[in-house]
Every structure is written in C-alpha cells, then in structure tokens.
Write a protein that holds these residues in place. Structure first.
Motif, PDB file in Angstrom:
ATOM      1  N   ASP A  14       9.062   2.102   8.856  1.00 41.66           N
ATOM      2  CA  ASP A  14       8.829   2.011   7.411  1.00 41.66           C
ATOM      3  C   ASP A  14       7.599   1.148   7.101  1.00 41.66           C
ATOM      4  N   GLU A  15       7.359   0.923   5.812  1.00 45.25           N
ATOM      5  CA  GLU A  15       6.170   0.180   5.385  1.00 45.25           C
ATOM      6  C   GLU A  15       6.164  -1.241   5.944  1.00 45.25           C
ATOM      7  N   LEU A  16       7.370  -1.844   6.027  1.00 45.08           N
ATOM      8  CA  LEU A  16       7.431  -3.219   6.539  1.00 45.08           C
ATOM      9  C   LEU A  16       7.045  -3.263   8.014  1.00 45.08           C
ATOM     10  N   GLU A  75       5.021  -1.187   9.447  1.00 42.27           N
ATOM     11  CA  GLU A  75       3.563  -0.990   9.503  1.00 42.27           C
ATOM     12  C   GLU A  75       2.823  -2.285   9.173  1.00 42.27           C
ATOM     13  N   LEU A  76       3.357  -2.992   8.163  1.00 49.27           N
ATOM     14  CA  LEU A  76       2.732  -4.263   7.776  1.00 49.27           C
ATOM     15  C   LEU A  76       2.807  -5.255   8.935  1.00 49.27           C
ATOM     16  N   ASP A 105       0.271  -4.344  11.482  1.00 50.68           N
ATOM     17  CA  ASP A 105      -1.075  -4.731  11.012  1.00 50.68           C
ATOM     18  C   ASP A 105      -1.306  -6.229  11.158  1.00 50.68           C
TER      19      ASP A 105
END
Ligand code: ADP
Length: 463
Positions: free
Chosen positions: A219-221, A223-224, A227
C-alpha cells in the motif's frame, strides 16, 4: 495526540456508524409503528365484527342488552383494547370502560351508525388519548340496529412499542462500542507504521543515515517506507562521499602546507639576519600557515572519527592530573590575553576513558573558552560527580552564544557568530568533542547567555 490521525479516524468511524445505526433504527421504529397500527386496527376490527355478529339477532331486546353486557364483560378480560356497544341512536348500551356511562355518546361512530366501517388513528395526545378507534355497524336483516366501537389508548399502544425501543437503544450502544473497537484496531494498524516512519525521518533529520524502517506492504505506506529507506541510503552515500572528500583533501593539503611553513620559517630567520624588514611578513605567513595546519589536522581527525575508525584505548585513571596538564598547556595563551584560569577538581575522582581522546575533548573546550573570552575574564575547569555520573565542566565569562545558535554549535562546520569567525576556526572543535564524548557513552551539553559567558559540560558514566 488530541487531533492526531488516530482520534480523527475513531471520530469519523464513530460518526458514520452512529448515523447509519440511527437511520436504521428510525426506519425500523417507523416500520414497526406502522405494523403496530395495522395490527391494532385488524385486531380491533375483527373483535368488533365478531361482537357485532354475536349481538345482531336479539339486539334491541332486553335479552339482547344482557347479552351485550355479558359479551362486553368477557371481552374486557380477554382482548386487548376497549369496547363499547351502542344502540341505533348512538347511545352507549355497555362498555368495557367503567367511566363510560350507558346512555352517553361517543365520537367516531357516526359512519358506523349509517352502516359503514369507520377507522380513526390519532397520535401523541397524552396517555388517555385514543390512538386507534374503529367502529362497525350491527346489522339485522339489512337494517343498522346499533354499532360496536373498539379502541386502544395511547399508553397501551406505547407500552407495546417499548421493547423495540429498548432493543434499538441497546443495538445503538452495541454499534458505537463495536465501531470504537474496530476503529481502534484499524487506526493502530495505520498509525504504527506512520509513527515508525516519523522516528526514522527524525533520525535522518538528526544526521543518522544508518537506520532503516522495516515497514513493508504493497500500500501507500509501504511505498512511503521504501522511499524513506532509499532516501536514507542516498544520504548515507552522499555523507560517505563528503567524509572521504574532506579526509582526502585534508590529507593531500597536509604536506604542501607543512612545506610552506618550514620554508617560511627558514626565510623568516634569514630575513631577521639580513634585517631588511621583511621578517615581519614572513612571520605572518608562518602564523597563518600554522593556523591552516591546525585546521587541516582537525579536519583529518574529524573524518577519521566519522569514518568509524575511532578506537578507544580505555583505561581507568585519576582525572585531576590530566586536568592539571591541560590547564598548564592552555595557561600561556590565557596569560597572554589576561584571562584567569582556575581548576576545581576532587583528586579522588577516577574515570575509565581513553586518556588522550578525553584530553583532546576537554582541551577543545578550554581552547574555545580562552578564544571567546576577552582580557580580564575568567575560565574555570571543574570535575565532580552529578547524578551518578562524572561531570567535567568548562565555564567562561566570555562572549556567550545566542539562543538561536546554541542548539546547533555541535554540528560540524557550524560557527555561531559569523562576524566573529576570525576568532574561531572551521567549526570543527565541538563536533570532535561530541564524537569523543558519545564514543565514551557520555553526553555533552552547552549552557550560555550572550554577553555573559558559557558553560560546557561533558557527562561520562562512572567507570
Ligand atoms: P571553532 O573552531 O569555530 O571554535 P567549534 O566547533 O569549536 O568551532 O565551535 C563552534 C562555534 O561555537 C564557534 O564558532 C563559536 O561561535 C561557538 N563557541 C564555542 N565555544 C564557545 C565559547 N566558549 N564561547 C562562545 N562561543 C563559543
């Protein structure tokens, strides 16, 4: 945190769940109420028709009146609701309600007395108000001979709604509790990785590029987190390049600068012999080259420490003799500036440390204290036990550091007052102090008031 993601999530879940539950319960109550009305209507109508059928034959005769009274008495004990039998003129013959006198008249019966079934529903007028009233004609051989009136009171009607209201309230409380529990679990799952990533970003902001977050997920978390890890690695690479560059450049500069100093010293001596007045110029070159050399040495020392090559030769020793030596080495410069230097240390204090490195750190503090204090000022070096630790303090009555610079002075290359930078070096001394202290498991703190002086305190664990 009051308005953190967690509380906002819980509040929004709770709001959605309560609004949905409220809407459902309002819909259910209305439907149930409608069913109740229909139920009462049907029950009253069927009882009223049954009574009218039973009474039709002898109605109007004395036997019929007796029969009506008996039937009414029976109904009063068996069926819910109230009943009254009326004659063809609309006068009460008998009623299950003792307050309704025979001979009186009742509303809502006029149509029944003309042969039609009549239903009236009213609502919310008080406990004794009639909620549903039905009237049916009593017909004999095609003629209306009377009417039966049946009704239910508001309070009886409300009593039948009470259980559904209780169940609805319980369901609402259950939904609220369940939604709090679900949102607690969900928000925990959401905020834990955010909190961990925040810790990582704080460490990165503090200059620690070695930590990584273990958060994963598609999910987005996730991916964060990936990064952030990439960013930390890049910063770590840049940091390594910077450190190596500083190390290499300072290493390369060392020999030519040293050659310049030696050559200038020779030229200075020759100029003194010749007496042509150029000796002063050579003296300045020697002096500036010495400054350059000391900066290069500090740079090399810093890059050596930062590359992790700092190995400590830990030994237990008494602190006072070391501090005496440091006072002795700084005294000539202090005397030259007219600064008084003092030492307050209990001779029994012993410490486990790398003597040379610790001496280097304390000397840097003393060096700064003398550098940033004007003539007539004082510098005091002290050592004592505080809160189970050993505190080595350097206090001066010098320039002080303003509160905006104070939190940053331990950063490498940071110089507090740029206008005064001619006094200082390259802003490396304090970062060396910090590295050395932390390598010993200690901390270093600075307290200062601009214009009044500063105190630097190294805290070391008791060996
Ligand atoms: P520098 O080589 O410039 O002295 P340091 O890392 O030792 O570098 O110190 C960083 C800055 O902190 C200095 O430039 C100076 O502005 C400030 N500073 C350090 N010690 C003192 C002190 N005792 N009094 C006032 N300012 C100080």
């Amino acid at each position: 945190m009051l308005f953190g993601i967690r509380s906002r999530l819980i509040a929004s879940h709770l709001l959605v769940a309560i609004v949905a539950a409220l809407a459902a319960s309002i819909y259910l109550s209305l439907s149930f109420e409608r069913l109740q009305v229909e139920y009462h209507e049907h029950a009253l109508l069927s009882s009223a028709y049954a009574l009218a059928d039973a009474l039709e034959t002898d109605f109007g005769t004395p036997h019929g009146s007796l029969q009506a009274r008996n039937a009414i008495a029976k109904l009063a004990s068996e069926k819910p609701g109230h009943f009254a039998v009326l004659d063809a003129a609309g006068r009460v013959v008998s009623s299950t309600d003792a307050l309704i006198r025979p001979g009186g008249r009742l509303a809502g019966t006029d149509q029944a007395l003309t042969g039609r079934q009549q239903v009236t529903v009213t609502r919310g007028k008080g406990d004794d108000a009639e909620h549903t009233v039905v009237s049916v004609p009593i017909e004999h051989e095609g003629r209306v001979v009377g009417a039966v009136r049946a009704w239910v009171l508001e309070k009886d009607y409300r009593a039948s709604l009470a259980p559904i209201k209780r169940v609805t309230a319980l369901a609402l409380a259950g939904v609220a509790a369940l939604s709090i529990a679900i949102s607690l679990v969900l928000s925990q799952a959401l905020t834990t990785p955010i909190r961990r990533m925040r810790q990582l970003s704080r460490r990165i902001a503090g200059g620690d590029f070695t930590t990584r977050t273990q958060e994963s997920g598609a999910d987005e978390l996730g991916e964060l987190a990936a990064d952030l890890n990439v960013m930390a690695s890049r910063l770590q690479d840049l940091e390594n390049i910077r450190r190596d560059f500083v190390g290499n450049v300072s290493h390369e500069l060392r020999s030519p600068v040293s050659n310049i100093r030696v050559t200038s010293e020779v030229l200075e001596r020759r100029a003194e012999r010749l007496g042509d007045g150029s000796a002063k110029l050579f003296q300045t070159i020697v002096h500036e080259t010495e400054r350059l050399e000391s900066m290069i040495n500090e740079l090399m020392e810093l890059s050596e420490i930062e590359s992790g090559a700092l190995t400590l030769d830990m030994r237990s020793f008494r602190l006072k003799p070391m501090l005496d030596e440091l006072i002795e080495s700084i005294s000539p410069r202090a005397d030259q500036k007219g600064i008084t230097v003092g030492l307050l240390a209990d001779p029994s204090i012993a410490v486990e440390a790398d003597r040379a490195r610790l001496a280097r750190a304390v000397l840097n503090l003393l060096d700064n204290a003398v550098k940033f204090t004007s003539g007539g000022g004082q510098v005091v070096l002290s050592a004592r036990h505080i809160d189970g630790e050993i505190a080595i303090e350097v206090t001066d009555t010098g320039d002080g550091i303003n509160s905006a610079d104070l939190p940053r002075i331990f950063e490498r290359f940071y110089r507090a007052d740029k206008a005064r930078h001619r006094k200082g070096g390259a802003g490396i001394g304090l970062s060396i102090v910090k590295h050395i202290t932390e390598a010993h498991g200690g901390t270093v703190e600075a307290y200062s008031e601009e214009g009044r002086g500063s105190t630097f305190r190294i805290r070391l664990p008791v060996g």
